[in-house]
Design a protein around this motif. Sequence first.
Motif, PDB file in Angstrom:
ATOM      1  N   GLY A  56     -32.356 -55.855  -8.523  1.00  0.00           N
ATOM      2  CA  GLY A  56     -33.022 -57.093  -8.908  1.00  0.00           C
ATOM      3  C   GLY A  56     -34.428 -57.394  -8.175  1.00  0.00           C
ATOM      4  N   GLN A  57     -34.699 -56.614  -6.860  1.00  0.00           N
ATOM      5  CA  GLN A  57     -35.634 -57.152  -6.141  1.00  0.00           C
ATOM      6  C   GLN A  57     -36.895 -56.888  -6.724  1.00  0.00           C
ATOM      7  N   SER A  58     -37.695 -57.603  -6.702  1.00  0.00           N
ATOM      8  CA  SER A  58     -39.188 -57.794  -7.175  1.00  0.00           C
ATOM      9  C   SER A  58     -39.289 -58.064  -8.657  1.00  0.00           C
ATOM     10  N   LYS A  59     -38.145 -58.337  -9.261  1.00  0.00           N
ATOM     11  CA  LYS A  59     -38.080 -58.562 -10.697  1.00  0.00           C
ATOM     12  C   LYS A  59     -38.493 -60.178 -11.112  1.00  0.00           C
ATOM     13  N   LYS A  60     -38.969 -60.310 -12.229  1.00  0.00           N
ATOM     14  CA  LYS A  60     -39.296 -61.600 -12.563  1.00  0.00           C
ATOM     15  C   LYS A  60     -38.555 -62.215 -13.575  1.00  0.00           C
ATOM     16  N   ILE A  61     -38.407 -63.510 -13.451  1.00  0.00           N
ATOM     17  CA  ILE A  61     -37.664 -64.474 -14.447  1.00  0.00           C
ATOM     18  C   ILE A  61     -38.507 -65.594 -14.792  1.00  0.00           C
ATOM     19  N   SER A  70     -44.412 -57.747 -16.390  1.00  0.00           N
ATOM     20  CA  SER A  70     -43.587 -58.073 -17.191  1.00  0.00           C
ATOM     21  C   SER A  70     -42.366 -58.974 -16.833  1.00  0.00           C
ATOM     22  N   TYR A  71     -41.848 -59.989 -17.270  1.00  0.00           N
ATOM     23  CA  TYR A  71     -40.552 -60.534 -17.327  1.00  0.00           C
ATOM     24  C   TYR A  71     -39.405 -59.496 -17.784  1.00  0.00           C
ATOM     25  N   GLN A  72     -38.460 -59.688 -16.701  1.00  0.00           N
ATOM     26  CA  GLN A  72     -37.140 -58.890 -17.102  1.00  0.00           C
ATOM     27  C   GLN A  72     -36.079 -59.843 -17.836  1.00  0.00           C
ATOM     28  N   TRP A  73     -36.194 -61.189 -17.464  1.00  0.00           N
ATOM     29  CA  TRP A  73     -35.344 -62.241 -17.901  1.00  0.00           C
ATOM     30  C   TRP A  73     -36.258 -63.328 -18.433  1.00  0.00           C
ATOM     31  N   ASP A 109     -39.060 -55.757 -24.322  1.00  0.00           N
ATOM     32  CA  ASP A 109     -37.855 -55.182 -24.161  1.00  0.00           C
ATOM     33  C   ASP A 109     -37.195 -56.249 -22.971  1.00  0.00           C
ATOM     34  N   PHE A 110     -37.546 -57.433 -22.892  1.00  0.00           N
ATOM     35  CA  PHE A 110     -37.014 -58.188 -21.724  1.00  0.00           C
ATOM     36  C   PHE A 110     -35.737 -58.902 -22.553  1.00  0.00           C
ATOM     37  N   ASP A 111     -34.734 -59.280 -21.513  1.00  0.00           N
ATOM     38  CA  ASP A 111     -33.663 -60.181 -22.259  1.00  0.00           C
ATOM     39  C   ASP A 111     -34.043 -61.681 -22.091  1.00  0.00           C
ATOM     40  N   ILE A 112     -33.336 -62.525 -22.929  1.00  0.00           N
ATOM     41  CA  ILE A 112     -33.443 -63.706 -23.160  1.00  0.00           C
ATOM     42  C   ILE A 112     -31.781 -64.264 -23.175  1.00  0.00           C
ATOM     43  N   ILE A 113     -31.829 -65.387 -22.300  1.00  0.00           N
ATOM     44  CA  ILE A 113     -30.620 -66.082 -22.367  1.00  0.00           C
ATOM     45  C   ILE A 113     -31.049 -67.777 -22.965  1.00  0.00           C
ATOM     46  N   TYR A 114     -30.349 -68.022 -24.058  1.00  0.00           N
ATOM     47  CA  TYR A 114     -30.756 -69.342 -24.470  1.00  0.00           C
ATOM     48  C   TYR A 114     -29.338 -70.243 -24.054  1.00  0.00           C
ATOM     49  N   SER A 147     -24.127 -58.486 -14.606  1.00  0.00           N
ATOM     50  CA  SER A 147     -23.460 -57.438 -15.299  1.00  0.00           C
ATOM     51  C   SER A 147     -24.474 -56.415 -16.100  1.00  0.00           C
ATOM     52  N   LYS A 148     -25.547 -57.233 -16.611  1.00  0.00           N
ATOM     53  CA  LYS A 148     -26.469 -56.424 -17.355  1.00  0.00           C
ATOM     54  C   LYS A 148     -27.416 -55.557 -16.598  1.00  0.00           C
ATOM     55  N   GLU A 149     -27.801 -55.838 -15.360  1.00  0.00           N
ATOM     56  CA  GLU A 149     -28.440 -55.439 -14.400  1.00  0.00           C
ATOM     57  C   GLU A 149     -27.822 -54.028 -13.735  1.00  0.00           C
ATOM     58  N   ILE A 150     -26.371 -54.210 -13.506  1.00  0.00           N
ATOM     59  CA  ILE A 150     -25.513 -53.223 -13.268  1.00  0.00           C
ATOM     60  C   ILE A 150     -25.519 -52.168 -14.413  1.00  0.00           C
ATOM     61  N   LEU A 151     -25.555 -52.833 -15.549  1.00  0.00           N
ATOM     62  CA  LEU A 151     -25.423 -51.753 -16.593  1.00  0.00           C
ATOM     63  C   LEU A 151     -26.484 -50.892 -17.010  1.00  0.00           C
ATOM     64  N   ASN A 152     -27.719 -51.596 -16.790  1.00  0.00           N
ATOM     65  CA  ASN A 152     -28.908 -50.769 -16.824  1.00  0.00           C
ATOM     66  C   ASN A 152     -29.184 -49.896 -15.762  1.00  0.00           C
ATOM     67  N   ASN A 153     -28.557 -50.137 -14.716  1.00  0.00           N
ATOM     68  CA  ASN A 153     -28.758 -49.332 -13.451  1.00  0.00           C
ATOM     69  C   ASN A 153     -27.739 -47.900 -13.816  1.00  0.00           C
ATOM     70  N   ILE A 154     -26.791 -48.129 -14.473  1.00  0.00           N
ATOM     71  CA  ILE A 154     -26.036 -46.911 -14.880  1.00  0.00           C
ATOM     72  C   ILE A 154     -26.619 -46.240 -16.070  1.00  0.00           C
ATOM     73  N   ALA A 155     -27.275 -46.882 -16.806  1.00  0.00           N
ATOM     74  CA  ALA A 155     -27.807 -46.088 -18.143  1.00  0.00           C
ATOM     75  C   ALA A 155     -29.011 -45.300 -17.461  1.00  0.00           C
TER      76      ALA A 155
END
Length: 489
Positions: free
Chosen positions: A6-11, A57-60, A86-91, A133-141
């Motif tokens: 998650g380092q250097s990623k933006k929310i 870009s923002y990741q979240w 393609d960023f994720d949104i949490i409402y 969980s989504k960060e881990i999932l993206n890393n696996i993918a």
Amino acid sequence: MAYAHGQSKKILLVYDNPEYCELLEFELTRLGFDVHTSKSLQTALMMIRACCKIDISYQWILVHNNLENLADPDFSELQKYQRHSDFDIIYFHDSLIYDNVGKLSNKNNHVVPFSKKTCFNAFISAIRQIISSKEILNNIALKPHTRQRKLQVLLVEDNDIGRLMAKTLLESLDLEVTEVCNGQEGLEALDLGHFDLLLTDILMPVMNGLDMVRTIRNSGQNQLPIIVMSANAEANWADSFFSGANGFLVKPFNADVLEREVNKWLPTSQSATATSSPATLVPLTPDLKKLEHLIDIQAGINRSGGQTDTYCQLLRYYYDEYINFGDQLKSLLHAKQRQQAIELVHSLRGAAGNLGAAKVELLAGKLEHDLNYSEQPPSIEALNRVHQQLVKTLAQSFKDLYVQEEYPAGSLASLQSILEQLLPLVENHQARPIKAAEEQLATYTWPPEVNNEIANLLKRLKGFQYSAARQQLVDMLSGLPQATEKSEP
């Protein structure tokens, strides 16, 4: 604790409450993200546009929004930017409109209920669980896979109809499904094998779904995606997320709703794509036509993955499982076993909803609410009348489809052997082996002098009344004539 990926990623946090915004910003920073804030969605869109121009870009993006107006221009523009970036949104919001959640079809949309009455730490934990969980999932993918395998799903559901329906839909997505009947069996299955996803009901015997989820998360298993299923979003939605779930499904659900939620949490390089075509009308047999005034048959078939044979099997399960529902419910209420009565009504409600029996589902939901929240004696006549009408019509519908089976005769020695094997299972609340023993008892025609006792025992086992079942087993075993030679049935 910061996650390396998650380092250097933006929310971008869109929230106008200074106090909570500061707390959220602090917690998100701890996850290793660079956090930007905005007090309005309109300002947030300006920030997103500016970042796009300089290739940042923002990741979240976390948005305080109750989802009441999905046609709002700012909301629509945010969705448009999401499709391009393609960023994720949490409402999140304290007054979320759940009915609109399903309209957010993008797999990168997440919705978390939030209330100021809720422990803020629980809310932060839910946000952290989704992001990590989504960060881990993206890393696996992103990792190359040297071999192909079917993705493994653990399905935890005590209701036979709900379990078969969910399994059918999951297998239609080319997923391999392992079934268990309660939370304790779910924990045992996790100890024995690897799973890519856990799908669980809430109200179950021995250990409920939320206690299982808490146990999993408290043990440090944060990488396993968990989706909770419930027929009651109002009561269970928030608790599911705050227990550690990643997703939530309201039962009954269709194949496309399940697919959309499941695919949020499977590696994108491996996740299955539904091979079935859009649902089309299935010609109804004359026998099914008899049920049309009581059940939305087409909806039930669609929930069964479009498989009419599976749907017919579920209808027969309903008949066999709930034919004595009214008597069982009256018996439980008379014995002041209110919690067991709630569980029985909840089970009927879920089964009816899956089949498309909307009126039974509605009346069962009302009765379940009254049993939970009212001290007045509940009125069961309306539900029992509609349910009995459905059971009677089912019997007429399947009269020509099913030939009455002639069961082999079972001896008292055989019965004694089964009961002795069943006793320790009941004492230890081992639901799945007990279910197998139930089927064994129902497979034989027993001597007339024990028929009533066996019928009562089966009712108690089906209602998970294990204490009463244990005492009856002891009494039956002591009352059986001692067989000189035990034989297996």
